[in-house]
Write a protein that holds these residues in place. Structure first.
Motif, PDB file in Angstrom:
ATOM      1  N   GLU A  66      46.726  15.128  41.231  1.00  0.00           N
ATOM      2  CA  GLU A  66      47.850  15.130  42.361  1.00  0.00           C
ATOM      3  C   GLU A  66      48.956  16.323  42.931  1.00  0.00           C
ATOM      4  N   ALA A  67      48.955  16.923  44.087  1.00  0.00           N
ATOM      5  CA  ALA A  67      50.066  18.687  44.078  1.00  0.00           C
ATOM      6  C   ALA A  67      50.585  17.920  45.729  1.00  0.00           C
ATOM      7  N   ASP A  68      52.320  18.297  45.905  1.00  0.00           N
ATOM      8  CA  ASP A  68      52.182  18.683  47.266  1.00  0.00           C
ATOM      9  C   ASP A  68      52.274  20.400  47.327  1.00  0.00           C
ATOM     10  N   LEU A  69      52.649  20.633  46.493  1.00  0.00           N
ATOM     11  CA  LEU A  69      52.292  22.769  47.057  1.00  0.00           C
ATOM     12  C   LEU A  69      51.484  22.512  45.425  1.00  0.00           C
ATOM     13  N   VAL A  70      51.312  23.536  45.884  1.00  0.00           N
ATOM     14  CA  VAL A  70      50.183  24.130  44.728  1.00  0.00           C
ATOM     15  C   VAL A  70      50.568  25.927  44.404  1.00  0.00           C
ATOM     16  N   ILE A  71      50.838  26.467  43.853  1.00  0.00           N
ATOM     17  CA  ILE A  71      51.507  27.736  43.358  1.00  0.00           C
ATOM     18  C   ILE A  71      50.482  29.161  42.376  1.00  0.00           C
ATOM     19  N   LYS A  72      49.842  29.690  43.777  1.00  0.00           N
ATOM     20  CA  LYS A  72      48.590  30.497  42.472  1.00  0.00           C
ATOM     21  C   LYS A  72      49.286  31.633  42.232  1.00  0.00           C
ATOM     22  N   ALA A  73      49.667  32.002  40.489  1.00  0.00           N
ATOM     23  CA  ALA A  73      50.039  32.579  40.069  1.00  0.00           C
ATOM     24  C   ALA A  73      48.562  33.817  39.073  1.00  0.00           C
ATOM     25  N   ALA A  88      61.525  20.860  45.805  1.00  0.00           N
ATOM     26  CA  ALA A  88      62.672  19.951  45.963  1.00  0.00           C
ATOM     27  C   ALA A  88      61.892  18.430  46.414  1.00  0.00           C
ATOM     28  N   GLY A  89      61.846  17.931  45.213  1.00  0.00           N
ATOM     29  CA  GLY A  89      61.052  16.473  45.247  1.00  0.00           C
ATOM     30  C   GLY A  89      59.129  16.643  45.480  1.00  0.00           C
ATOM     31  N   LYS A  90      59.005  17.715  44.886  1.00  0.00           N
ATOM     32  CA  LYS A  90      57.058  17.468  45.194  1.00  0.00           C
ATOM     33  C   LYS A  90      57.053  17.581  43.809  1.00  0.00           C
ATOM     34  N   ARG A  91      55.343  17.516  44.227  1.00  0.00           N
ATOM     35  CA  ARG A  91      54.708  17.499  42.403  1.00  0.00           C
ATOM     36  C   ARG A  91      53.910  19.145  42.934  1.00  0.00           C
ATOM     37  N   VAL A  92      54.584  19.669  41.696  1.00  0.00           N
ATOM     38  CA  VAL A  92      53.849  21.690  42.055  1.00  0.00           C
ATOM     39  C   VAL A  92      53.127  21.777  40.829  1.00  0.00           C
ATOM     40  N   VAL A  93      52.163  21.942  41.089  1.00  0.00           N
ATOM     41  CA  VAL A  93      50.940  22.938  40.336  1.00  0.00           C
ATOM     42  C   VAL A  93      50.956  23.857  40.413  1.00  0.00           C
ATOM     43  N   VAL A  94      51.259  24.722  39.311  1.00  0.00           N
ATOM     44  CA  VAL A  94      50.951  26.168  39.028  1.00  0.00           C
ATOM     45  C   VAL A  94      50.171  26.430  38.428  1.00  0.00           C
ATOM     46  N   ILE A  95      49.247  27.339  38.730  1.00  0.00           N
ATOM     47  CA  ILE A  95      47.444  27.856  38.143  1.00  0.00           C
ATOM     48  C   ILE A  95      48.513  29.864  37.587  1.00  0.00           C
ATOM     49  N   GLY A  96      47.815  29.523  36.416  1.00  0.00           N
ATOM     50  CA  GLY A  96      47.548  30.690  36.634  1.00  0.00           C
ATOM     51  C   GLY A  96      48.464  30.596  34.425  1.00  0.00           C
ATOM     52  N   GLY A  97      48.153  31.509  33.228  1.00  0.00           N
ATOM     53  CA  GLY A  97      49.202  32.057  32.597  1.00  0.00           C
ATOM     54  C   GLY A  97      49.697  32.598  32.282  1.00  0.00           C
ATOM     55  N   GLY A  98      50.264  32.995  33.488  1.00  0.00           N
ATOM     56  CA  GLY A  98      51.075  34.850  32.653  1.00  0.00           C
ATOM     57  C   GLY A  98      52.517  34.340  32.464  1.00  0.00           C
ATOM     58  N   GLN A 128      64.263  24.071  41.367  1.00  0.00           N
ATOM     59  CA  GLN A 128      64.382  23.043  42.781  1.00  0.00           C
ATOM     60  C   GLN A 128      64.867  21.855  42.895  1.00  0.00           C
ATOM     61  N   GLY A 129      64.134  21.243  42.438  1.00  0.00           N
ATOM     62  CA  GLY A 129      64.416  20.052  41.815  1.00  0.00           C
ATOM     63  C   GLY A 129      63.427  19.369  41.804  1.00  0.00           C
ATOM     64  N   ALA A 130      62.042  19.593  41.920  1.00  0.00           N
ATOM     65  CA  ALA A 130      60.168  18.996  41.851  1.00  0.00           C
ATOM     66  C   ALA A 130      60.702  17.302  41.546  1.00  0.00           C
ATOM     67  N   GLU A 131      59.394  17.125  41.772  1.00  0.00           N
ATOM     68  CA  GLU A 131      59.282  15.553  41.606  1.00  0.00           C
ATOM     69  C   GLU A 131      59.111  16.057  39.718  1.00  0.00           C
ATOM     70  N   SER A 132      57.635  16.519  39.529  1.00  0.00           N
ATOM     71  CA  SER A 132      57.217  17.100  38.840  1.00  0.00           C
ATOM     72  C   SER A 132      56.446  18.541  37.903  1.00  0.00           C
ATOM     73  N   VAL A 133      56.670  19.068  37.157  1.00  0.00           N
ATOM     74  CA  VAL A 133      55.904  20.316  38.039  1.00  0.00           C
ATOM     75  C   VAL A 133      54.958  20.595  36.352  1.00  0.00           C
ATOM     76  N   LYS A 134      52.649  20.517  36.981  1.00  0.00           N
ATOM     77  CA  LYS A 134      52.643  21.344  35.648  1.00  0.00           C
ATOM     78  C   LYS A 134      51.874  22.473  35.882  1.00  0.00           C
ATOM     79  N   CYS A 135      51.283  23.180  34.739  1.00  0.00           N
ATOM     80  CA  CYS A 135      50.711  24.526  35.207  1.00  0.00           C
ATOM     81  C   CYS A 135      49.347  23.820  34.232  1.00  0.00           C
TER      82      CYS A 135
END
Length: 480
Positions: A394-401, A289-299, A312-319
């Protein structure tokens, strides 16, 4: 002359069930596709060409009799359609929802190859079984005769549950051990509700329990009960643990706060959907919620993470993915759904490190741009770094997938004789699942590596058949 009920693909166009508006579905975790109405399911099933060599069936890991149950649906014989469907598939309503049909049955449909648009096989499969549940056609196991043999299954994911169902229907005494508080494995805690609503999984768990399968939950083998103890307790043991060890990502700054594993992020979200109290979510650590999210992976796991972040209400989501769209391993249908919901894909991009701000919290991903070079051993073009094209995302939350690896089970269970491959997966015989240990079998991802739910179901069913053959053989010898 009787009217031809099939081969209507020339007159009737492919028509998926209605998909909820992207803006609406961003606000909840409900499934995004509506159910077919009876007339629409019958109409779409009638598009099947009933070809002599059904590539849809041969490209299905379960070898489902797809043309047969499409014909039965088109002619209004839904109960028979369900019976044919469940004869080869333990969980057809789950496969209808989450299988990547565009890579399997639908992607190999003959009329798709001829330019008419594939039959909507997955949606019809889902409709058939949902209708069966509504009409009470799905019943718990009721074996004609109980058997004395007992099988212990470690892991309540799709492979373990498929084996449990087949063995129980044959009268075998089945106990399933799982480390979590609910059965279902990744069906319960890994896959988000917008792809598979959890009541669909829970009713299957309840059906298995009503049929006599015993569940021992919150039980970690190697801690709460020993593996050798299970071998002594049961006539056969099936290892169906799946692979849950996340592949890690190094580089400068990789230990910064806010860099999380996909499985932990998705599990927290699914637990919240059940109404559980999840401390890591409430604290904001696993909440986008409210975060700039970057997800790493393509599966497919990456697709689950980006779409969960949106909800969840992320400010932005990039993959970020190191190859291009055409070479990504995830379902193209899932990519399209994610784009509709507001996810931005950054192709040909790979992380080389992380930037952190105050309190060692991640503030960005150092990205290196890539290009596709010569094909590797698998035939896919290998990504190559473009020198001098680095930048910071830029990212506040990075998710490793980045995928999953097997846990070191021989060490965890003190079983050095349990042979593994160089990848750490258990070495097991093809089709039967027999390992090097007598009476011990293994199925699903712990044998294959991270794979599809439908393959785990296939392995569980094949293993159950092999165990029954073994039991029958021993019984015949004892009777002589």
């Amino acid at each position: 002359m009787a009217k031809q009920p099939m081969l209507k693909f020339v007159k009737i166009e492919r028509d998926m069930p209605q998909k909820r508006d992207a803006e609406e579905r961003r606000g909840d975790f409900h499934e995004i596709y509506a159910e077919y109405a009876a007339a629409k399911a019958q109409e779409q099933a009638s598009r099947c060409s009933q070809c002599g060599v059904p590539y849809c069936q041969s490209h299905c890991p379960l070898q489902n009799n797809i043309p047969d149950w499409l014909h039965l649906t088109a002619t209004g014989r839904l109960k028979e359609a369900y019976e044919v469907s469940q004869a080869t598939n333990t969980f057809p309503e789950i496969c209808g929802r989450i299988c990547p049909q565009d890579r399997l049955c639908e992607g190999n449909c003959v009329i798709e190859q001829s330019g008419h648009g594939t039959v909507t096989i997955g949606s019809v499969e889902k409709y058939i079984t949902d209708t069966a549940w509504e009409n009470g056609w799905v019943t718990p196991a009721a074996p004609a005769q109980e058997r004395s043999e007992s099988v212990g299954i470690i892991g309540a994911g799709p492979g373990g549950l498929a084996a449990a169902d087949m063995l129980r229907r044959a009268g075998v005494q089945v106990t399933v051990y799982d480390r979590y508080d609910r059965a279902g494995g990744l069906l319960t805690y890994g896959i988000p509700g917008f792809k598979l609503e959890k009541d669909v999984v829970m009713r299957r768990n309840q059906q298995l329990e009503a049929g006599g399968v015993t569940f021992v939950l919150n039980c970690t083998v190697g801690e709460d009960i020993g593996f050798e103890e299970l071998r002594q307790k049961h006539d056969a043991v099936i290892i169906a643990t799946g692979v849950y060890k996340s592949r890690d990502l190094g580089g400068p700054g990789s230990g910064a706060e806010g860099i999380e594993k996909a499985i932990e992020f998705l599990t927290a979200s699914n637990r919240k959907s059940f109404g559980d109290t999840v401390e890591a979510f409430e604290s904001g650590r696993l909440n986008a919620a409210g975060k700039r999210v970057v997800v790493i992976g393509g599966g497919d796991t990456a697709m689950d993470c980006v779409r969960t972040s949106i909800r969840q209400g992320a400010e932005s989501v990039k993959c970020l993915y190191r190859r291009d769209r055409a070479n990504m391993p995830g379902s193209q249908r899932e990519v399209a759904n994610a784009e509709e919901e507001g996810v931005e894909f950054v192709w040909l991009s790979a992380p080389k490190g992380f930037v952190s701000g105050k309190d060692d919290k991640v503030s960005g991903v150092m990205v290196q741009k890539m290009r596709l070079g010569a094909p590797d051993a698998s035939g896919r073009q290998s990504p190559e770094v473009i020198e001098g094209a680095d930048y910071v995302e830029e990212a506040d939350l990075v998710i490793k997938a980045l995928g999953f690896e097997p846990e070191e089970l021989p060490t965890l269970w003190d079983q050095p004789e349990l042979t593994v491959t160089r990848w750490g997966t258990i070495r097991a015989e093809f089709t039967t699942g027999q390992t090097d240990l007598p009476g011990v079998y293994a199925v699903g991802d712990i044998v294959r590596g991270a794979s599809l739910v439908v393959w785990a179901i296939r392995d569980g069913r094949d293993c159950a058949a092999a165990i029954l053959n073994e039991f029958d053989g021993k019984a015949a010898v004892a009777a002589e």
